[in-house]
Structures are given as C-alpha cells and as structure tokens.
Design a protein around this motif. Structure first.
Motif, PDB file in Angstrom:
ATOM      1  N   VAL A 232      -4.399  12.736  -0.993  1.00  0.00           N
ATOM      2  CA  VAL A 232      -3.072  12.912  -1.565  1.00  0.00           C
ATOM      3  C   VAL A 232      -3.189  12.726  -3.073  1.00  0.00           C
ATOM      4  CG1 VAL A 232      -2.329  10.493  -1.472  1.00  0.00           C
ATOM      5  CG2 VAL A 232      -0.634  12.327  -1.219  1.00  0.00           C
ATOM      6  N   THR A 233      -2.274  13.330  -3.834  1.00  0.00           N
ATOM      7  CA  THR A 233      -2.312  13.177  -5.287  1.00  0.00           C
ATOM      8  C   THR A 233      -1.155  12.307  -5.750  1.00  0.00           C
ATOM      9  OG1 THR A 233      -0.974  15.160  -5.684  1.00  0.00           O
ATOM     10  CG2 THR A 233      -3.370  15.441  -5.602  1.00  0.00           C
ATOM     11  N   VAL A 234      -1.409  11.554  -6.838  1.00  0.00           N
ATOM     12  CA  VAL A 234      -0.379  10.755  -7.494  1.00  0.00           C
ATOM     13  C   VAL A 234      -0.445  11.102  -8.982  1.00  0.00           C
ATOM     14  CG1 VAL A 234       0.578   8.459  -7.877  1.00  0.00           C
ATOM     15  CG2 VAL A 234      -0.760   8.918  -5.807  1.00  0.00           C
ATOM     16  N   SER A 235       0.655  11.483  -9.556  1.00  0.00           N
ATOM     17  CA  SER A 235       0.676  11.911 -10.962  1.00  0.00           C
ATOM     18  C   SER A 235       1.527  10.973 -11.807  1.00  0.00           C
ATOM     19  CB  SER A 235       1.217  13.338 -11.075  1.00  0.00           C
ATOM     20  OG  SER A 235       2.553  13.408 -10.608  1.00  0.00           O
ATOM     21  N   GLY A 236       1.211  10.978 -13.108  1.00  0.00           N
ATOM     22  CA  GLY A 236       1.998  10.189 -14.052  1.00  0.00           C
ATOM     23  C   GLY A 236       1.730   8.697 -13.980  1.00  0.00           C
ATOM     24  N   ILE A 237       0.526   8.302 -13.599  1.00  0.00           N
ATOM     25  CA  ILE A 237       0.205   6.876 -13.482  1.00  0.00           C
ATOM     26  C   ILE A 237      -0.182   6.307 -14.850  1.00  0.00           C
ATOM     27  CG2 ILE A 237      -0.599   7.100 -11.101  1.00  0.00           C
ATOM     28  CD1 ILE A 237      -3.482   6.899 -12.255  1.00  0.00           C
ATOM     29  N   THR A 238      -0.171   4.970 -14.946  1.00  0.00           N
ATOM     30  CA  THR A 238      -0.658   4.274 -16.139  1.00  0.00           C
ATOM     31  C   THR A 238      -1.788   3.346 -15.712  1.00  0.00           C
ATOM     32  OG1 THR A 238       1.539   4.337 -17.146  1.00  0.00           O
ATOM     33  CG2 THR A 238      -0.045   2.757 -18.050  1.00  0.00           C
ATOM     34  N   VAL A 239      -2.990   3.631 -16.180  1.00  0.00           N
ATOM     35  CA  VAL A 239      -4.142   2.800 -15.831  1.00  0.00           C
ATOM     36  C   VAL A 239      -4.172   1.598 -16.773  1.00  0.00           C
ATOM     37  CG1 VAL A 239      -6.639   2.718 -15.603  1.00  0.00           C
ATOM     38  CG2 VAL A 239      -5.415   4.814 -15.030  1.00  0.00           C
ATOM     39  N   LYS A 240      -4.130   0.417 -16.201  1.00  0.00           N
ATOM     40  CA  LYS A 240      -4.094  -0.807 -17.012  1.00  0.00           C
ATOM     41  C   LYS A 240      -4.646  -1.973 -16.174  1.00  0.00           C
ATOM     42  CE  LYS A 240       0.715  -1.527 -15.591  1.00  0.00           C
ATOM     43  NZ  LYS A 240       2.109  -1.710 -16.046  1.00  0.00           N
ATOM     44  N   GLU A 241      -4.527  -3.163 -16.733  1.00  0.00           N
ATOM     45  CA  GLU A 241      -4.982  -4.357 -16.024  1.00  0.00           C
ATOM     46  C   GLU A 241      -4.088  -4.622 -14.816  1.00  0.00           C
ATOM     47  OE1 GLU A 241      -5.755  -9.123 -16.973  1.00  0.00           O
ATOM     48  OE2 GLU A 241      -5.216  -7.737 -18.577  1.00  0.00           O
ATOM     49  N   SER A 242      -4.695  -5.107 -13.736  1.00  0.00           N
ATOM     50  CA  SER A 242      -3.935  -5.383 -12.510  1.00  0.00           C
ATOM     51  C   SER A 242      -3.064  -6.620 -12.679  1.00  0.00           C
ATOM     52  CB  SER A 242      -4.895  -5.608 -11.334  1.00  0.00           C
ATOM     53  OG  SER A 242      -5.593  -4.427 -11.036  1.00  0.00           O
ATOM     54  N   PRO A 243      -1.993  -6.730 -11.899  1.00  0.00           N
ATOM     55  CA  PRO A 243      -1.174  -7.950 -11.919  1.00  0.00           C
ATOM     56  C   PRO A 243      -1.973  -9.130 -11.388  1.00  0.00           C
ATOM     57  CG  PRO A 243      -0.492  -6.494 -10.134  1.00  0.00           C
ATOM     58  CD  PRO A 243      -1.463  -5.718 -10.963  1.00  0.00           C
ATOM     59  N   ASP A 244      -1.528 -10.347 -11.720  1.00  0.00           N
ATOM     60  CA  ASP A 244      -2.284 -11.555 -11.371  1.00  0.00           C
ATOM     61  C   ASP A 244      -2.531 -11.674  -9.872  1.00  0.00           C
ATOM     62  OD1 ASP A 244      -2.492 -12.272 -13.997  1.00  0.00           O
ATOM     63  OD2 ASP A 244      -0.787 -13.661 -13.971  1.00  0.00           O
ATOM     64  N   TRP A 245      -1.505 -11.355  -9.060  1.00  0.00           N
ATOM     65  CA  TRP A 245      -1.670 -11.552  -7.609  1.00  0.00           C
ATOM     66  C   TRP A 245      -2.810 -10.702  -7.059  1.00  0.00           C
ATOM     67  CZ3 TRP A 245      -1.640  -7.769  -3.966  1.00  0.00           C
ATOM     68  CH2 TRP A 245      -1.041  -6.543  -4.278  1.00  0.00           C
ATOM     69  N   LEU A 246      -2.956  -9.483  -7.594  1.00  0.00           N
ATOM     70  CA  LEU A 246      -4.009  -8.600  -7.113  1.00  0.00           C
ATOM     71  C   LEU A 246      -5.376  -9.076  -7.591  1.00  0.00           C
ATOM     72  CD1 LEU A 246      -4.936  -6.082  -5.659  1.00  0.00           C
ATOM     73  CD2 LEU A 246      -4.273  -4.710  -7.648  1.00  0.00           C
ATOM     74  N   ASN A 260      -6.136  -1.339 -12.456  1.00  0.00           N
ATOM     75  CA  ASN A 260      -5.199  -1.382 -11.337  1.00  0.00           C
ATOM     76  C   ASN A 260      -5.507  -0.356 -10.242  1.00  0.00           C
ATOM     77  OD1 ASN A 260      -4.489   0.725 -13.013  1.00  0.00           O
ATOM     78  ND2 ASN A 260      -2.329   0.165 -13.205  1.00  0.00           N
ATOM     79  N   ILE A 261      -5.976   0.843 -10.605  1.00  0.00           N
ATOM     80  CA  ILE A 261      -6.238   1.871  -9.588  1.00  0.00           C
ATOM     81  C   ILE A 261      -7.456   1.510  -8.745  1.00  0.00           C
ATOM     82  CG2 ILE A 261      -6.682   4.312  -9.172  1.00  0.00           C
ATOM     83  CD1 ILE A 261      -3.913   3.681 -10.352  1.00  0.00           C
ATOM     84  N   VAL A 262      -8.550   1.180  -9.409  1.00  0.00           N
ATOM     85  CA  VAL A 262      -9.771   0.807  -8.681  1.00  0.00           C
ATOM     86  C   VAL A 262      -9.532  -0.459  -7.870  1.00  0.00           C
ATOM     87  CG1 VAL A 262     -12.191   0.114  -8.916  1.00  0.00           C
ATOM     88  CG2 VAL A 262     -11.267   1.934 -10.368  1.00  0.00           C
ATOM     89  N   ASP A 263      -8.796  -1.408  -8.444  1.00  0.00           N
ATOM     90  CA  ASP A 263      -8.524  -2.667  -7.737  1.00  0.00           C
ATOM     91  C   ASP A 263      -7.711  -2.429  -6.468  1.00  0.00           C
ATOM     92  OD1 ASP A 263      -9.870  -3.886  -9.764  1.00  0.00           O
ATOM     93  OD2 ASP A 263      -8.106  -4.757 -10.728  1.00  0.00           O
ATOM     94  N   ILE A 264      -6.778  -1.490  -6.524  1.00  0.00           N
ATOM     95  CA  ILE A 264      -5.976  -1.185  -5.325  1.00  0.00           C
ATOM     96  C   ILE A 264      -6.859  -0.603  -4.227  1.00  0.00           C
ATOM     97  CG2 ILE A 264      -4.204   0.393  -4.420  1.00  0.00           C
ATOM     98  CD1 ILE A 264      -2.697  -0.102  -7.107  1.00  0.00           C
ATOM     99  N   THR A 265      -7.763   0.324  -4.590  1.00  0.00           N
ATOM    100  CA  THR A 265      -8.642   0.905  -3.564  1.00  0.00           C
ATOM    101  C   THR A 265      -9.533  -0.171  -2.952  1.00  0.00           C
ATOM    102  OG1 THR A 265     -10.327   1.555  -5.201  1.00  0.00           O
ATOM    103  CG2 THR A 265      -8.639   3.170  -4.662  1.00  0.00           C
ATOM    104  N   ASN A 266     -10.023  -1.110  -3.769  1.00  0.00           N
ATOM    105  CA  ASN A 266     -10.853  -2.202  -3.243  1.00  0.00           C
ATOM    106  C   ASN A 266     -10.030  -3.146  -2.362  1.00  0.00           C
ATOM    107  OD1 ASN A 266     -13.313  -1.431  -4.375  1.00  0.00           O
ATOM    108  ND2 ASN A 266     -12.907  -2.497  -6.294  1.00  0.00           N
ATOM    109  N   TYR A 267      -8.801  -3.419  -2.796  1.00  0.00           N
ATOM    110  CA  TYR A 267      -7.925  -4.302  -2.024  1.00  0.00           C
ATOM    111  C   TYR A 267      -7.620  -3.713  -0.651  1.00  0.00           C
ATOM    112  CZ  TYR A 267      -3.727  -6.884  -0.667  1.00  0.00           C
ATOM    113  OH  TYR A 267      -2.806  -7.632   0.021  1.00  0.00           O
ATOM    114  N   VAL A 268      -7.280  -2.431  -0.613  1.00  0.00           N
ATOM    115  CA  VAL A 268      -6.955  -1.784   0.663  1.00  0.00           C
ATOM    116  C   VAL A 268      -8.191  -1.697   1.553  1.00  0.00           C
ATOM    117  CG1 VAL A 268      -6.152   0.367   1.727  1.00  0.00           C
ATOM    118  CG2 VAL A 268      -5.011  -0.512  -0.313  1.00  0.00           C
TER     119      VAL A 268
END
Length: 815
Positions: A232-246, A260-268
């Motif tokens: 799936v595609t996601v557009s208009g994102i902002t790549v930045k530092e992840s929030p503290d909880w993540l 934040n993007i790479v961290d989400i894939t690792n978290y999931v």
C-alpha cells in the motif's frame, strides 16, 4: 529474542510476578534464558528532584561559578555551586541530591557533599545530558514555571521501567517470534487453567483509503519464491524522530531508533512477527514493483554500502529498471526511506523460507526479517500487519493512504489437515487425558476440530504453525499446554538391570574430569564447527578430509574440526588477551573426517572420534609471595598424562613409547598399544603459535579416548608392596638423531625380561659438540627382585648387558 513485559500486557490482561511468568513461558516451550530490568533512563532518575532556585550569586573565588540556594520541598534550602552560564533565580530545575548517581556510559559518578573553591555544595543542578533524557549541554535544564517543587524526577519525566525476557526461540517456533505470538501461547495456557482471557490485538478496522493518487501495481515473476505480496502507498509523510513511547519500546528490546517510518516497521515486526519494508516511492522507477530473481553475478549495493554479487536464486524486489531490495533479507542503498522522503510504498509479504535462508547464508546477512522468514512467517498475517503499520504512519508521520491495498496471492496456503487417534495421545503422553480437556487445549491453540468420533479427531492447523503437520506434533502441542510437570512420574515402570561388561564411559569421564580439576585444570568447551582455512596448508591434515557445512553461517564456521588443537589455541589466545597467561585446560570432544569409501558408501565415508585434550601454557601455579615463578614444560604435561593413565589402571611403562617430531608437535612422544595410538603429547610448533599470535610456549596432549576405552584394563590385580628394595641406575647414551626412545625401551625389556621394571627418559640433549647428527639421551632404569635383595654384582651385570645391547644394536656410546 527479547520480549517486553510492558508491551506484552497490551495484548493480554495479566499482572503476575515476572519470575512466575518466566517459569510458565519455559514450561510451554518458550524457554526464558535470561531476565533483565530495563529503565528508559539509566538509573531510573533515582535521587533526582524538581527544585526552585531561590538565590543566585557570583562565587567569591571563581568568575565562572555561581553560588545558589535551591528549594526541593524539604523546608531547608540546599546550597549548590553551579557552573552553568544560564542559571538564574526563580528557575525550576532538576536537582541531583547527595548520594545520587550520575552515569557517563559505564562510568558511575556519585554526588557528594563538599566544598568547591571554599563554598559548600550539597547537590548538583543538572543539564539534560547529565540525567540522560537529552543531548544538550549548553546549560542547565530549565523546566516550565508550573513544575511542582519536590516532585521526584522519575515521576515528572514518567520514566518507564520494564522487565525484558530473553527467550531462546527454537527454529520450529516461528509462531512465537513476536509479542502477539507469545501472548497467544500464554492465553492457551491460561485457558487450560480455566482463566477466560482473550488476546487484545490492536484494532485496524478504521483503516480506509484516503485517495488513489499513488497506485503502484505489483507483479510476481517467481511464484515459488514469493507466495504472497501485499502493499500500500502512503503519501505526504514527514520523516522525523520517533515519539518517546516508540523509541522506548524499541530500546527496551535492544533496537536502536532510526526514524519514525523505519521504527514503525520494526515495531510492527516485533509486535506481530510480520516483517515489513518501506520503499521511497520516488525511487520505484517505472512506478511498478516486480518480484523476481536476477542474473547471476548482478552487483547490488545494500544498505550497509556493501556491493554484493547476486546468486541467480536470490529473490529481489525490483522496479522497472533495477533491484531495490533483497527480498526478506536486506534493503538497498538507493530505495530506502530518508529525511527527504515524502511518499512511501509499504511492503508486507510471505517469502519461501528456503529461498530466504539460502540467500541469508550466502551473503552472511542475519536480520530480524530473515530470522522470521526463514523459519516461516504467517502467510495470512500480511494484510493485518500492513494496515497496522499504515495507521501508525498516519498517526505519527502524517500523510494519506493513497492506494487500495495490492494483494497478489495466486495460491492461498491452506490449513494443515491432521488425523489424531485418542489412543495414540494416551500412548505417547503416558497418561489418559479427558477428551473434553483435549478439545479445550486445541481450541485455545487455534487448532480447529472439524470432525470427531469416539476414536479420533480430525483437526485443521493454521499455516503460522509451520511445525505442526503430523499426528505426533498435535500430541506434543496438547502435552505442551497440559504441562509436562502434570504427568505423574510415579507411574509403574518396570526395568531390568543386567551386568554389562562395557565400561561406563560417563563415569570414567567424570573420574578423569575430577582428577584434572583437582590438579588445577579448567574444563573448556569449544565449537565443533571451525575454519576450513586451518586445514588448507597444515601438514598432517588434508583439506579434502574436512567435513564441509552446506550453507555455513560464516567462513569461520564452515567445516567440522578434524582435530581439537586449533580450538585449544583459540582458547589460549583468548585467555592471554584477557590477561590470563597461566593456562591449564582440558576438553572432551569429537573430531570428524571425511574419507571417500571404496564402494561409495556415504556413511562409511565419515569418521567420528572422541578425544580428550590437555593444553598447558604459562606458569604451573599462580605466582605468590611463597610460590616461585615456575614455567610449565613438557615434563609437567607428561606427568599429568601419566596420572590420567594411572587412574585408568594402565601401566604406562608397558605401553609402546615413540618420539614424535611433526609439523604440529615438536619434542613430543606417543604412547600406543597394538599399533593404536593412545596419546600424543609435546610442544606446539612455533608455526601454529605464530598463526594465533601466541608468544609463549604451549604444550598439548591429545588422548584418543575411543582407543583408551577399547584397551581399558580390567579391574586391576592388587598385590602387596614388595618387601625388597628397587634399584635405580642411569645411562647417558650418545646416539644417532634418528634413534627413538621406543627402540631403547624395546631393546631394554628384551635384554632383561625378569628384573627390569621400568625404563624412562629424563633428559634429551643436542649440541654441535656432540658431533654431526648426534644427540644424548639420559635414560633411567628401575631394577627389582621381588624375592630378595639385589647385590651389586647382579646389578652391574644387568647394566653391562644393557650397555652392550645398546652399543651393538643402536651404535650407542656411553658418555
């Protein structure tokens, strides 16, 4: 694999002691190998308090220091000397009180009461890097004005504490390679304990497509290697530092946050067990994804900036022009997410475990993704994980879901159908379990019962349980949840004990281990896998005799060892490098060789032998004020080997003894019986010591344990100590260099069969002064008559006879 207890509680409503939980996990097959405490800030901010600067004056004796008083809610103002340029009256600050520990890497700095340039200081006003919640050191950390005085910093900053379980996941338990997977197993256990728990998976029902502005079609060319591919595609994102909880969730299980993007894939991935990969959509040339293998030798640059030559069976994720990612293993340098990325294509797939495993081993790339794919991920989990990640990306990085989910799944993987007989359950488990209880366990394990009779059940196993495909596997699952400890071990078991003349090898090993340990030796355990390079140019070994490992983990572990010498030398240099140069080691282990049999019998081509090796280097004993420094030598090792054979009832004087001077061992000897080697020992040659960067002498003994067991003497015949004394005589013999001690020993016993009790060598001397190709042996003879005292004439006659024999047979000269 690391599992966070705090995260586990998000999916299952439990609150039991972590020690008890570790025991439960181990009992159900998820063995807990270690437990550690995690704090989101090292030290947990213990001792830090929120305070207010009440007064602030220049230090009378230092221009760059300030004398302050700080209120921390104890009704007494703390005098604190501060060096920060931005400290001011009225500020709310973080104070480290006396006794608090600050951490600088592994260094611990305790806060003490003291004087700084003559002024008393009872604490420290801290910068954010000093307490571990940031990196700035420009000045002290100034908090908002509404911060409450006296609040513990750990509460103010909401420091999280967690328990981390280190689970030794076996290769067959891919289903447990995630937090949800572990929670699923625990729910099965608790349901069997009559606790009605349900798994609380994150809800993805609010997933919806915002627009279809960025459709990227997918084409699978190799359906064998890629069974399912979703995206799936996601557009208009902002790549930045992840929030503290993540960041805390990832750091707790040993992962370093990236963005934040790479961290989400690792978290999931660690949440669901489903690996994901995010591509920069702008890098997908031709606006399409192709899953295929590429031409042998194609060069591909991975994220670690290494150029790798691809194998023609390496599955690749490609765009219309080139490869972007090694499927299921590692991403490419050009297609990954960067700070400039605005649109992404999110991948969630199921790849053939065999393809991933081979590719991973070929390129020596072990990743969290390959770890799961090569064991077998859940083919039916791709869409859920994709939606979960997409929703988190929208929440954390913003953007819109800009395409329908692409899901290429040409041949859906079906559940495994297995027939199970109740009688087989009872027989294999050793106990009759109620049928209703069996049904409850299977349902808790998400194994469907599709048919049931009085004698059997037919079940369907979901594909994520890759290890449950046979009747025996189903029975093992039942027992795993029922509890191995619930099987009564006191049930009637009849056994018959009979006399066996075969030696008890385990008992003998323990006897020798105890003996060597009492002599100051430490037991070593080295890997049976070793470097094939060791045998490439080593005389005495042949590279073609190495048992090679297919798809070896690395070039350092690509063959089974032919000999235990190299593992022992690795242990020696490791000890030396750790400042332990006095080494006495022993190890029991197997060696392996391949010799092609004449009739191509595969089993007979492989040879496995059991050995006991001793390695000695450095001083005999630790140096002390009353213990002189005495270096280990050949004779020290020889005496310990003799002690081993004495404990095993061998008469070492009756063994054939020969000199050895090989490429491996110099100045050594070999004891044998019936032409079978029992032990070889000597000094390791400088050639091998240099290879391992060892600068001190090493002595090595290799006991062929299989031969020792084969020729082990029967129970010793005891006899009284002789009443009449033995006599010792020595001869210094000048001999040709090619004469071995074994020849001297053999001739001595032939010359005097009755009264000669032992022959031993106690010195070897070589020097140019002795003559060309000459050496000197100092040989000791023990002579004894057990019925009477020997007279000088008898002794002299025997010694003269021995001397004549040596002169005649060996050309010896008496020195």
């Amino acid at each position: 694999m690391k599992i966070s207890y705090n995260q586990l509680k998000q999916y299952i409503d439990i609150n039991i002691n972590h020690i008890d939980l570790a025991e439960i996990l181990t009992d159900i097959g998820l063995e807990v190998e270690g437990i550690e405490e995690y704090e989101s800030v090292k030290g947990g901010l213990e001792g830090f308090v929120i305070g207010e600067v009440k007064t602030c004056e220049k230090h009378p004796n230092a221009d760059k220091l300030t004398v302050t008083t700080v209120d921390i809610g104890t009704h007494e103002l703390l005098p604190i000397v501060c060096g920060a340029p931005n400290v001011a009256q009225g500020q709310k600050v973080v104070v480290a009180t006396v006794g608090t520990k600050l951490y600088d890497g592994d260094k611990v700095i305790p806060i003490k009461k003291g004087k700084i340039r003559g002024e008393i200081s009872e604490g420290m006003i801290c910068a954010e890097d000093e307490i571990g919640i940031g990196t700035s050191h420009d000045g002290i950390m100034v908090l908002p004005e509404d911060s409450e005085i006296g609040t513990f910093a750990k509460d103010y900053f909401q420091i999280e504490k967690d328990i981390i379980f280190e689970i030794g996941l076996t290769p067959n338990r891919a289903d447990g390679a995630s937090h949800i997977g572990v929670a699923r197993d625990l729910i099965a256990f608790f349901k069997h304990q009559s606790k009605d728990l349900k798994i609380d998976k994150p809800d993805v029902s609010n997933f919806k497509v915002d627009n279809t502005d960025l459709q990227i079609p997918v084409e699978i060319e190799n359906n064998e290697a890629c069974k399912r591919y979703s995206g799936v595609t996601v557009s208009g994102i902002t790549v930045k530092e992840s929030p503290d909880w993540l960041k805390i969730r990832l750091q707790a299980i040993g992962l370093q946050p990236i963005n934040n993007i790479v961290d989400i894939t690792n978290y999931v991935l660690h949440e669901t067990g489903q690996p994901l990969h995010a591509f920069d959509a702008e890098m997908i040339k031709g606006n399409r994804v192709i899953v295929k293998t590429m031409k042998e030798g194609t060069v591909f640059k991975t994220l670690d900036e290494e150029e790798r030559k691809l194998h023609n069976e390496d599955l690749m994720i490609c765009n219309a022009e080139k490869g972007m990612c090694i499927a299921g293993v590692f991403g490419g340098i050009d297609s990954g997410v960067t700070e400039k990325t605005k649109n992404i294509f999110l991948e969630s797939a199921y790849f053939n475990p065999v393809y991933v495993r081979k590719t991973s081993k070929r390129h020596a790339l072990q990743t969290d993704s390959s770890f799961r794919f090569e064991r077998g991920a859940d083919p039916n989990n791709t869409i859920y994980a994709l939606k979960r990640a997409a929703l988190l990306i929208k929440e954390i990085a913003g953007g819109n879901i800009s395409s329908e989910i692409v899901d290429v799944y040409p041949e859906p993987i079906k559940d495994f159908k297995v027939e199970v007989l109740y009688s087989h359950i009872d027989r294999l488990i050793g106990k009759k379990i109620d049928k209703e209880e069996i049904d409850t366990i299977l349902k808790a394990l998400e194994i469907k019962i599709i048919d049931k009779t009085e004698d059997k059940i037919i079940v369907e196993v979901p594909p994520y349980r890759v290890d449950v495909t046979r009747e025996a596997d189903i029975i093992e699952e039942i027992l795993r949840i029922y509890g191995y400890n619930s099987i009564d071990s006191s049930t009637s078991v009849k056994s018959t004990l009979s006399f066996a003349p075969v030696p008890d090898e385990n008992k003998l090993r323990n006897t020798i281990s105890d003996f060597l340990s009492s002599q100051g030796f430490s037991e070593a355990m080295s890997n049976s896998l070793t470097k094939g390079k060791y045998y490439e140019n080593a005389k005495g070994f042949s590279e073609e005799h190495s048992v090679k490992i297919l798809n070896a983990l690395s070039n350092d572990l690509n063959v089974l060892r032919q000999d235990m010498l190299f593992g022992s030398l690795e242990a020696v240099i490791r000890n030396i490098n750790h400042k332990n140069s006095d080494i006495k080691l022993y190890e029991f282990g197997n060696t392996y060789q391949y010799h092609k049999s004449e009739n191509n019998n595969l089993l007979k081509s492989y040879k496995e032998e059991h050995h006991l090796v001793l390695t000695v280097s450095g001083n005999k004993n630790p140096v002390n004020w009353n213990t002189p420094e005495v270096a280990s030598d050949f004779y020290y090792l020889k005496s310990r080997v003799a002690g081993i054979f004495k404990r095993l009832n061998f008469d070492i004087n009756k063994l054939r003894t020969e000199e050895t001077n090989s490429d491996i061992l110099t100045y050594g000897i070999k004891h044998s019986i019936n032409n079978k080697t029992l032990v070889e020992l000597g000094r390791v040659s400088n050639k091998y010591l240099t290879t391992f960067d060892i600068e001190q002498e090493v002595y090595f003994a290799d006991i062929h344990w299989d031969n020792v067991i084969k020729y082990l003497p029967e129970t010793p015949n005891f006899k009284p100590i002789p009443k009449f004394p033995a006599v010792k005589r020595d001869l210094a013999l000048l001999l040709d260099k090619d004469v071995e001690f074994a020849q001297i020993e053999e001739l001595a016993y032939k010359s005097e069969r009755k009264l000669l009790k032992s022959v031993s060598i106690f010195d070897v001397f070589e020097d140019k002064k002795l003559g060309a190709n000459k050496k000197s042996y100092a040989v000791s003879f023990i002579i004894q008559d057990e019925t009477k005292t020997l007279k000088d004439k008898q002794i002299d006659k025997i010694m003269k006879k021995l001397q004549n024999t040596f002169e005649k047979e060996l050309g010896a000269e008496l020195r």
